[in-house]
Design a protein around this motif. Sequence first.
Motif, PDB file in Angstrom:
ATOM      1  N   LEU A   1       0.848  -1.190   0.000  1.00 19.13           N
ATOM      2  CA  LEU A   1       0.000   0.000   0.000  1.00 19.13           C
ATOM      3  C   LEU A   1       0.882   1.238   0.000  1.00 19.13           C
ATOM      4  N   HIS A   2       0.463   2.250  -0.758  1.00 16.29           N
ATOM      5  CA  HIS A   2       1.180   3.521  -0.770  1.00 16.29           C
ATOM      6  C   HIS A   2       0.457   4.485   0.167  1.00 16.29           C
ATOM      7  N   ALA A   3       1.213   5.170   1.005  1.00 17.11           N
ATOM      8  CA  ALA A   3       0.634   6.103   1.980  1.00 17.11           C
ATOM      9  C   ALA A   3       1.338   7.447   1.889  1.00 17.11           C
ATOM     10  N   GLU A   4       0.616   8.461   2.345  1.00 15.36           N
ATOM     11  CA  GLU A   4       1.182   9.812   2.399  1.00 15.36           C
ATOM     12  C   GLU A   4       1.183  10.258   3.852  1.00 15.36           C
ATOM     13  N   THR A   5       2.233  10.971   4.254  1.00 14.41           N
ATOM     14  CA  THR A   5       2.236  11.525   5.602  1.00 14.41           C
ATOM     15  C   THR A   5       1.221  12.666   5.637  1.00 14.41           C
ATOM     16  N   ARG A   6       0.651  12.915   6.809  1.00 13.31           N
ATOM     17  CA  ARG A   6      -0.325  14.008   6.920  1.00 13.31           C
ATOM     18  C   ARG A   6       0.005  14.860   8.138  1.00 13.31           C
ATOM     19  N   SER A   7      -0.374  16.130   8.026  1.00 12.56           N
ATOM     20  CA  SER A   7      -0.109  17.065   9.121  1.00 12.56           C
ATOM     21  C   SER A   7      -1.391  17.701   9.643  1.00 12.56           C
ATOM     22  N   GLU A   8      -2.529  17.414   8.992  1.00 15.24           N
ATOM     23  CA  GLU A   8      -3.817  17.937   9.456  1.00 15.24           C
ATOM     24  C   GLU A   8      -4.503  16.896  10.336  1.00 15.24           C
ATOM     25  N   PHE A   9      -5.063  17.364  11.442  1.00 16.41           N
ATOM     26  CA  PHE A   9      -5.707  16.450  12.385  1.00 16.41           C
ATOM     27  C   PHE A   9      -7.094  16.963  12.729  1.00 16.41           C
ATOM     28  N   GLY A  10      -7.870  16.159  13.433  1.00 19.09           N
ATOM     29  CA  GLY A  10      -9.202  16.580  13.864  1.00 19.09           C
ATOM     30  C   GLY A  10     -10.290  16.024  12.961  1.00 19.09           C
ATOM     31  N   LYS A  11     -11.532  16.233  13.388  1.00 17.38           N
ATOM     32  CA  LYS A  11     -12.684  15.677  12.674  1.00 17.38           C
ATOM     33  C   LYS A  11     -12.836  16.255  11.273  1.00 17.38           C
ATOM     34  N   GLY A  12     -12.648  17.565  11.134  1.00 16.13           N
ATOM     35  CA  GLY A  12     -12.787  18.205   9.823  1.00 16.13           C
ATOM     36  C   GLY A  12     -11.786  17.646   8.819  1.00 16.13           C
ATOM     37  N   ALA A  13     -10.537  17.520   9.235  1.00 18.08           N
ATOM     38  CA  ALA A  13      -9.494  16.986   8.353  1.00 18.08           C
ATOM     39  C   ALA A  13      -9.791  15.535   7.996  1.00 18.08           C
ATOM     40  N   ALA A  14     -10.242  14.761   8.974  1.00 21.06           N
ATOM     41  CA  ALA A  14     -10.563  13.350   8.727  1.00 21.06           C
ATOM     42  C   ALA A  14     -11.709  13.222   7.736  1.00 21.06           C
ATOM     43  N   ARG A  15     -12.724  14.078   7.866  1.00 21.57           N
ATOM     44  CA  ARG A  15     -13.853  14.042   6.921  1.00 21.57           C
ATOM     45  C   ARG A  15     -13.390  14.367   5.498  1.00 21.57           C
ATOM     46  N   ARG A  16     -12.508  15.362   5.377  1.00 22.85           N
ATOM     47  CA  ARG A  16     -11.982  15.726   4.049  1.00 22.85           C
ATOM     48  C   ARG A  16     -11.231  14.541   3.431  1.00 22.85           C
ATOM     49  N   ILE A  17     -10.423  13.893   4.254  1.00 28.26           N
ATOM     50  CA  ILE A  17      -9.643  12.740   3.770  1.00 28.26           C
ATOM     51  C   ILE A  17     -10.586  11.635   3.286  1.00 28.26           C
ATOM     52  N   ARG A  18     -11.627  11.342   4.069  1.00 23.68           N
ATOM     53  CA  ARG A  18     -12.568  10.281   3.690  1.00 23.68           C
ATOM     54  C   ARG A  18     -13.363  10.651   2.434  1.00 23.68           C
ATOM     55  N   ARG A  19     -13.690  11.940   2.263  1.00 23.62           N
ATOM     56  CA  ARG A  19     -14.400  12.384   1.048  1.00 23.62           C
ATOM     57  C   ARG A  19     -13.565  12.127  -0.207  1.00 23.62           C
ATOM     58  N   GLU A  20     -12.257  12.149  -0.054  1.00 29.35           N
ATOM     59  CA  GLU A  20     -11.340  11.896  -1.172  1.00 29.35           C
ATOM     60  C   GLU A  20     -11.143  10.400  -1.419  1.00 29.35           C
ATOM     61  N   GLY A  21     -11.865   9.552  -0.666  1.00 26.33           N
ATOM     62  CA  GLY A  21     -11.738   8.103  -0.835  1.00 26.33           C
ATOM     63  C   GLY A  21     -10.529   7.526  -0.125  1.00 26.33           C
ATOM     64  N   LYS A  22     -10.019   8.262   0.850  1.00 27.16           N
ATOM     65  CA  LYS A  22      -8.840   7.814   1.600  1.00 27.16           C
ATOM     66  C   LYS A  22      -9.216   7.604   3.063  1.00 27.16           C
ATOM     67  N   VAL A  23      -8.286   7.014   3.814  1.00 25.31           N
ATOM     68  CA  VAL A  23      -8.523   6.718   5.223  1.00 25.31           C
ATOM     69  C   VAL A  23      -7.371   7.269   6.053  1.00 25.31           C
ATOM     70  N   PRO A  24      -7.672   8.049   7.109  1.00 28.10           N
ATOM     71  CA  PRO A  24      -6.599   8.495   8.007  1.00 28.10           C
ATOM     72  C   PRO A  24      -6.105   7.321   8.859  1.00 28.10           C
ATOM     73  N   GLY A  25      -4.828   7.318   9.135  1.00 30.59           N
ATOM     74  CA  GLY A  25      -4.271   6.246   9.946  1.00 30.59           C
ATOM     75  C   GLY A  25      -3.060   6.719  10.729  1.00 30.59           C
ATOM     76  N   VAL A  26      -2.629   5.861  11.641  1.00 29.66           N
ATOM     77  CA  VAL A  26      -1.442   6.137  12.448  1.00 29.66           C
ATOM     78  C   VAL A  26      -0.572   4.883  12.434  1.00 29.66           C
ATOM     79  N   VAL A  27       0.727   5.071  12.193  1.00 30.52           N
ATOM     80  CA  VAL A  27       1.682   3.966  12.234  1.00 30.52           C
ATOM     81  C   VAL A  27       2.481   4.109  13.521  1.00 30.52           C
ATOM     82  N   TYR A  28       2.397   3.068  14.365  1.00 29.77           N
ATOM     83  CA  TYR A  28       3.110   3.074  15.641  1.00 29.77           C
ATOM     84  C   TYR A  28       4.363   2.215  15.530  1.00 29.77           C
ATOM     85  N   GLU A  29       5.429   2.693  16.177  1.00 29.96           N
ATOM     86  CA  GLU A  29       6.670   1.938  16.253  1.00 29.96           C
ATOM     87  C   GLU A  29       7.183   2.062  17.678  1.00 29.96           C
ATOM     88  N   ARG A  30       7.548   0.947  18.257  1.00 33.31           N
ATOM     89  CA  ARG A  30       7.981   0.951  19.660  1.00 33.31           C
ATOM     90  C   ARG A  30       9.121   1.941  19.877  1.00 33.31           C
TER      91      ARG A  30
END
Length: 195
Positions: A6-35
């Motif tokens: 899967l190809h992903a892009e880093t994002r710097s916008e957070f919050g409900k409004g930003a998440a809604r915009r991302i989903r409208r574009e057919g994308k999904v916000p996510g978080v990658v955790y590393e110990r």
Amino acid sequence: MSEVKLHAETRSEFGKGAARRIRREGKVPGVVYERGLEPLHVTLPGHDLLLALRTPNVLIDLVIDGKGSQLAIPKAVQRDAIKGFLEHVDLLKVKSGEKVTVEIFVNTEGELAPGGNLLEHVLSALPVETEATHIPEGVTISIEGLTAGDAVLAKDVKLPAGTTLAVDEDTVVLQVLSAQAEEAAEGNGDEAAGA
């Protein structure tokens, strides 16, 4: 075990409004955790991610703009309760040889002994510790000839090589219930409801 790129892009916008915009574009916000490191906020392609998540314990080869390629497994997936579309995903970065704790499906084969008894899946998924790049899809347990009162414990399950239990070995995975006992329990519930 399946591996999906899967190809992903880093994002710097957070919050409900930003998440809604991302989903409208057919994308999904996510978080990658590393110990031991700060989480990395990303945007993933919605359709490709949905297809990838259909495979249990999928290993994702995540290609992140400017960060190269890294392996990750899904740790938490949030879906819309009504429409079922993906709202957010948490991924855990893993390395080859690293051990992770996951749940694998419990499948059964064979037939219970005659008598109309019922098989109860106490655990539909078994918690195990295994290598991140070799997660088994599931285990198969034979129920051939089991009768009322029989149970299969976690320690009785034959696990694939390199996989160990992540649950108490005396945990009941499957048990066979007497059909009469099940009917009596239902009858008592009906009587209680009528009282």
